[in-house]
Design a protein around this motif. Structure first.
Motif, short mmCIF file in Angstrom:
data_model
loop_
_atom_site.label_atom_id
_atom_site.label_comp_id
_atom_site.label_asym_id
_atom_site.label_seq_id
_atom_site.Cartn_x
_atom_site.Cartn_y
_atom_site.Cartn_z
N ILE A 1 -2.98 0.39 -4.02
CA ILE A 1 -2.54 -0.84 -3.53
C ILE A 1 -2.13 -1.74 -4.83
O ILE A 1 -2.71 -1.61 -5.65
N GLU B 1 5.31 4.66 1.40
CA GLU B 1 4.81 3.20 1.45
C GLU B 1 4.23 2.92 2.79
O GLU B 1 4.82 3.54 3.63
N ASN C 1 2.12 -2.63 7.29
CA ASN C 1 1.05 -3.19 8.27
C ASN C 1 1.66 -3.10 9.74
O ASN C 1 0.87 -3.99 10.34
N GLU D 1 -1.26 -5.50 -5.43
CA GLU D 1 -1.27 -6.92 -4.89
C GLU D 1 -1.26 -8.06 -5.82
O GLU D 1 -1.20 -7.74 -7.20
N MET E 1 -4.52 6.92 -2.66
CA MET E 1 -3.97 5.56 -2.07
C MET E 1 -3.72 4.65 -3.42
O MET E 1 -4.55 4.48 -4.12
N GLN F 1 -5.99 2.24 -7.45
CA GLN F 1 -5.67 3.47 -7.16
C GLN F 1 -7.00 4.11 -6.59
O GLN F 1 -8.30 4.20 -7.59
N GLN G 1 0.80 5.61 -0.06
CA GLN G 1 0.12 7.07 -0.40
C GLN G 1 0.98 7.65 -1.33
O GLN G 1 2.00 7.84 -1.36
N THR H 1 1.02 -0.91 0.08
CA THR H 1 0.04 -0.09 -0.05
C THR H 1 0.93 1.17 -0.07
O THR H 1 1.72 1.47 0.50
#
Length: 146
Positions: free
Chosen positions: A49, A142, A145, A51, A47, A62, A37, A35
């Motif tokens: 992502i 970045e 988590n 994956e 944002m 996005q 920003q 993820t």
């Protein structure tokens, strides 16, 4: 005369295509979603992502600051395709390509041909990167988590 015009047009288009491509044909396997920003040069925040989608495919999603999708695209064997019903977004595709190169550099994976066109600056190992490509600039951070 028409043949000359067409051949000149093809030559010009092929030159411009060569200068704007990065060959992302062989993607390493991502173990987990990443993820980021994003702040673009117009200071709009979003944002992103990235994956693992399937074997050898990455999915990019996005969204704007309200969570509305801006672009969803899948990268597979160097080709981009839209994911869902959003219209094609060339600006997002450039961002996604630049982020792909950033991920490859972070993980010490082999870099794609043409990636030297993308300039990446890291400010004092802070996890914030400046990406520059085709007169576009993004500030990327970045989000972990942890």
């Amino acid at each position: 005369m028409l043949i000359r015009f067409v051949s000149i047009l093809i030559f010009i288009l092929s030159l411009s295509a060569c200068q704007h491509t990065v060959d992302m044909a062989h993607l390493p396997l991502l173990n987990e979603p990443l993820t980021f920003q994003i702040t673009d040069q117009d200071e709009r925040n979003s944002m992103l992502i990235v994956e693992p989608y399937a074997d050898g495919q990455w999915r990019f999603v996005q969204v704007d600051s309200l969570g509305a999708p801006i672009s969803r695209q899948i990268l597979h064997q160097g080709k981009w395709r839209n994911d869902g019903f959003l219209p094609p977004n060339a600006k997002a595709q450039k961002l996604f390509t630049a982020v792909s190169v950033l991920i490859s550099k972070q993980k010490n994976w082999p870099l794609a041909a043409g990636s030297e066109q993308i300039r990446i600056e890291n400010t004092a190992e802070s996890g914030i990167y400046q990406l520059y490509w085709h007169k576009q600039q993004w500030t990327i951070r970045e989000i972990t988590n942890d």
